[in-house]
Design a protein around this motif. Structure first.
Motif, PDB file in Angstrom:
ATOM      1  N   LYS A 130      -8.523   5.056  -6.478  1.00 45.72           N
ATOM      2  CA  LYS A 130      -7.307   5.845  -6.397  1.00 45.72           C
ATOM      3  C   LYS A 130      -6.254   5.307  -7.368  1.00 45.72           C
ATOM      4  CE  LYS A 130      -4.539   8.155  -2.960  1.00 45.72           C
ATOM      5  NZ  LYS A 130      -3.920   8.070  -1.646  1.00 45.72           N
ATOM      6  N   MET A 131      -6.164   3.980  -7.438  1.00 46.57           N
ATOM      7  CA  MET A 131      -5.220   3.356  -8.374  1.00 46.57           C
ATOM      8  C   MET A 131      -5.535   3.750  -9.812  1.00 46.57           C
ATOM      9  SD  MET A 131      -2.973   1.297  -6.934  1.00 46.57           S
ATOM     10  CE  MET A 131      -2.521   0.342  -8.375  1.00 46.57           C
ATOM     11  N   ARG A 150      -9.914   2.381  -2.836  1.00 41.94           N
ATOM     12  CA  ARG A 150      -8.491   2.169  -3.123  1.00 41.94           C
ATOM     13  C   ARG A 150      -8.281   1.910  -4.606  1.00 41.94           C
ATOM     14  NH1 ARG A 150      -7.454  -1.554   1.497  1.00 41.94           N
ATOM     15  NH2 ARG A 150      -6.996  -0.169   3.226  1.00 41.94           N
ATOM     16  N   LYS A 191       0.832  -1.211   0.000  1.00 36.46           N
ATOM     17  CA  LYS A 191       0.000   0.000   0.000  1.00 36.46           C
ATOM     18  C   LYS A 191       0.855   1.245   0.000  1.00 36.46           C
ATOM     19  CE  LYS A 191      -3.840  -2.206   2.328  1.00 36.46           C
ATOM     20  NZ  LYS A 191      -4.191  -2.526   3.715  1.00 36.46           N
ATOM     21  N   ASN A 245      -0.597   5.013 -13.174  1.00 34.10           N
ATOM     22  CA  ASN A 245      -1.778   4.316 -12.675  1.00 34.10           C
ATOM     23  C   ASN A 245      -2.374   3.322 -13.675  1.00 34.10           C
ATOM     24  OD1 ASN A 245      -3.456   5.986 -14.306  1.00 34.10           O
ATOM     25  ND2 ASN A 245      -3.321   7.565 -12.714  1.00 34.10           N
ATOM     26  N   LEU A 265       2.174   1.834  -3.411  1.00 37.67           N
ATOM     27  CA  LEU A 265       1.134   2.294  -4.326  1.00 37.67           C
ATOM     28  C   LEU A 265       0.551   3.650  -3.936  1.00 37.67           C
ATOM     29  CD1 LEU A 265      -0.757  -1.073  -4.831  1.00 37.67           C
ATOM     30  CD2 LEU A 265       0.775   0.055  -6.439  1.00 37.67           C
ATOM     31  N   GLY A 266       1.012   4.201  -2.824  1.00 40.06           N
ATOM     32  CA  GLY A 266       0.493   5.494  -2.399  1.00 40.06           C
ATOM     33  C   GLY A 266      -0.867   5.402  -1.729  1.00 40.06           C
ATOM     34  N   LEU A 267      -1.252   4.188  -1.286  1.00 40.65           N
ATOM     35  CA  LEU A 267      -2.548   4.020  -0.630  1.00 40.65           C
ATOM     36  C   LEU A 267      -2.406   4.129   0.884  1.00 40.65           C
ATOM     37  CD1 LEU A 267      -3.778   0.949  -2.712  1.00 40.65           C
ATOM     38  CD2 LEU A 267      -4.444   3.332  -3.008  1.00 40.65           C
TER      39      LEU A 267
END
Lengths: 251, 299
Positions: free
Chosen positions: B173-174, B170, A47, A71, A50-52
């Motif tokens: 966002k991806m 999520r 995460k 992305n 992935l920037g989450l």
């Protein structure tokens, strides 16, 4: 060629440090198993990459930094529990969501997109379920739907969070064949994996993690008793190989 | 009644009540999918002190001024609930309970102050508690209807993005969708629908307009788009019928009649809904039993 370079990555929940300055890079076309005990920060690492999940420090570079639209080139298969499966939608719809980054604002999915989604469902043997309401799927089927949603995106780098957790034999077989196919196509895949016994059979690279990076490299160099003992804090027994040349590893 | 129907003022009020019901049904569907049904209740109760303060400060009962006040206090309440949840060990439901009662209590207190100092011009402010559509003037109806249409358009043009943001933020966002922006926009739409609805429906029952149509529609379909359409239809019908009934007599509040109408729709859905309704489920169970008795092949 490196597709992912992570430098000094640290992340924390509240005040507790869960990732401590990880530095590694991942080469194109490799299939890496991310291995470590519960709470080692495996999901958090994905995460954070992935920037989450916010990071405290560190830098992450995809495709040597020459790629703007990452992305679309990076795919993610989350754990099944990440969503509410009672959501009013069907399988085909969820898979089509993998294309939303490409469809663009103010446009709606068309025939071509649905065709791509159906092809992805075919790859995970879920074609018959295309119009099934998602609440009526088994755990393994849910996992394959998530896999198809990532496949339809046609990314170059994939992250999968415990895709083998609690799935039936058929789903496990499907996932393995999909992984093989992705690697044959020259894609790079990183998979969080829990079953130590299967690690040497599934992955060509292993990343051992327990808050810190213990080891990362080709499986035969990193998946060794001493590194595993470091990762699991000694609570592991290495019982060698059985008659069928399968590693016997126990926690 | 026929005289009422032919009054053009009333036609506008009725139209805007239907539009409000539709917008509320759609926003309610989003709140429901985000498991935030109660949040709408907290925000609408919290709008009351904003209405009264806006009146006390401006000294007049202009709808745009009053709903601005309502929106500000609703947003402050939403912000407090989120901060309490984030910074303390208090859970969201308790935080909503605290904020809802404190703001509503404060609103009632301010109302009693307004009743003392208002010198007559405050009369009618208490309609914001239970709502009275018939008290709206044509301009109010225009504002309410127009804002309801804006809310629906904002949902419709970005339907694809809303869908993925609601289902899996999520993943959204991806995909490069600005999830934070959509979350803020959602809160804004929720507050907007609530504040334009409180004059007609009242702060106490506004949440029902959001929640009941949204949960009723789930009994009929498994498709998100149809859920939105049905919620809009159920909300619009409830808004229209409630307004008609309350306007047929003098001083009948609108909110309760809207809630009763939408509750009837909910009961019908609960029993006869084709996808999750009790009768449908019973029929399935029955078919399975029959099949087991016959011992036929599994299909």
């Amino acid at each position: 060629m490196s597709v992912l370079t992570v430098q000094n990555l640290s992340s924390a929940y509240e005040k507790k440090l869960v990732l401590d300055s990880l530095t590694f890079s991942v080469n194109e076309g490799t299939l890496t198993g991310i291995v470590g005990p519960n709470g080692a920060g495996k999901s958090t690492m994905i995460k954070a990459i992935l920037g989450l999940q916010p990071k405290i420090s560190g830098s992450i570079e995809f495709f040597n930094g020459n790629e703007k639209k990452i992305n679309q080139r990076v795919g993610y298969v989350p754990q099944r529990g990440a969503v509410d499966w009672d959501f009013p939608t069907n399988v085909l719809d969820v898979v089509t969501m993998g294309l939303y980054g490409q469809i663009g604002w103010l446009r709606f999915p068309n025939k071509k997109h649905r065709q791509l989604a159906l092809e992805a469902l075919e790859k995970v043997s879920m074609s018959d379920f295309a119009h099934r309401q998602i609440s009526q799927l088994s755990g393994g089927q849910q996992q394959r739907v998530f896999l198809a949603r990532a496949l339809v995106q046609d990314a170059d780098l994939y992250f999968m969070d415990e895709p083998f957790a609690g799935v039936d034999a058929k789903t496990e077989k499907t996932i393995i064949s999909v992984l093989k196919e992705l690697i044959d196509l020259g894609k790079t895949v990183m998979v969080v994996h829990h079953d130590l016994q299967t690690v040497p059979y599934y992955f060509d690279h292993v990343l051992l993690l327990n808050k810190e990076l213990i080891a990362h490299g080709p499986t035969n160099e990193t998946f060794t008793p001493s590194y595993l003992a470091q990762t699991y804090g000694g609570a592991i027994q290495w019982l060698g190989r059985d008659n069928n040349d399968r590693s016997f590893v126990q926690q | 009644m026929t005289g009422l129907l032919s009054s053009s003022n009333f036609q506008w009020v009725l139209t805007s009540a239907v539009l409000l019901g539709m917008a509320a049904g759609m926003v309610g569907t989003m709140a429901n999918l985000r498991k935030q049904g109660l949040m709408s209740d907290a925000i609408s109760h919290a709008a009351l002190p904003g209405v009264i303060l806006a009146f006390l400060i401006s000294g007049e009962k202009q709808l745009p001024v009053l709903i601005t006040g309502a929106a500000i206090s609703g947003l402050i309440a939403a912000f407090f609930i989120q901060s309490i949840k984030r910074t303390t060990r208090i859970k969201e439901d308790a935080a909503m309970g605290i904020i809802l009662s404190v703001f509503f209590g404060g609103g009632i207190m301010l109302l009693s102050i307004a009743n003392r100092v208002g010198g007559g011009s405050q009369s009618g402010l208490d309609r914001f508690i239970f709502g009275q559509a018939a008290s709206m003037v044509r301009m109010d109806a225009y504002i309410m209807g127009a804002l309801a249409v804006v809310v629906m358009l904002l949902i419709f043009v970005s339907f694809k993005e809303w869908k993925v943001v609601l289902f899996d933020p999520r993943h959204a966002k991806m995909m490069g969708i600005p999830v934070r922006l959509y979350s803020s926009l959602y809160t804004l739409l929720l507050v907007l629908v609530i504040v334009i609805g409180i004059q007609a429906v009242g702060v106490i029952l506004m949440a029902a307009m959001l929640i009941i149509p949204a949960i009723s529609s789930r009994y009929w379909t498994h498709s998100l788009f149809t859920v939105f359409v049905l919620s809009a239809v159920f909300g619009g019908v409830s808004g229209g019928i409630g307004t008609l009934i309350s306007s047929s007599g003098s001083n009948l509040p609108t909110g309760p009649f809207i809630v009763v109408t939408s509750s009837l729709i909910f009961l019908l859905s609960l029993f006869f809904g084709t996808k999750k309704g009790l009768l449908f489920r019973g029929e399935k169970l029955h078919a399975n039993r029959r099949y087991l008795k016959q011992g036929g092949d599994h299909k």
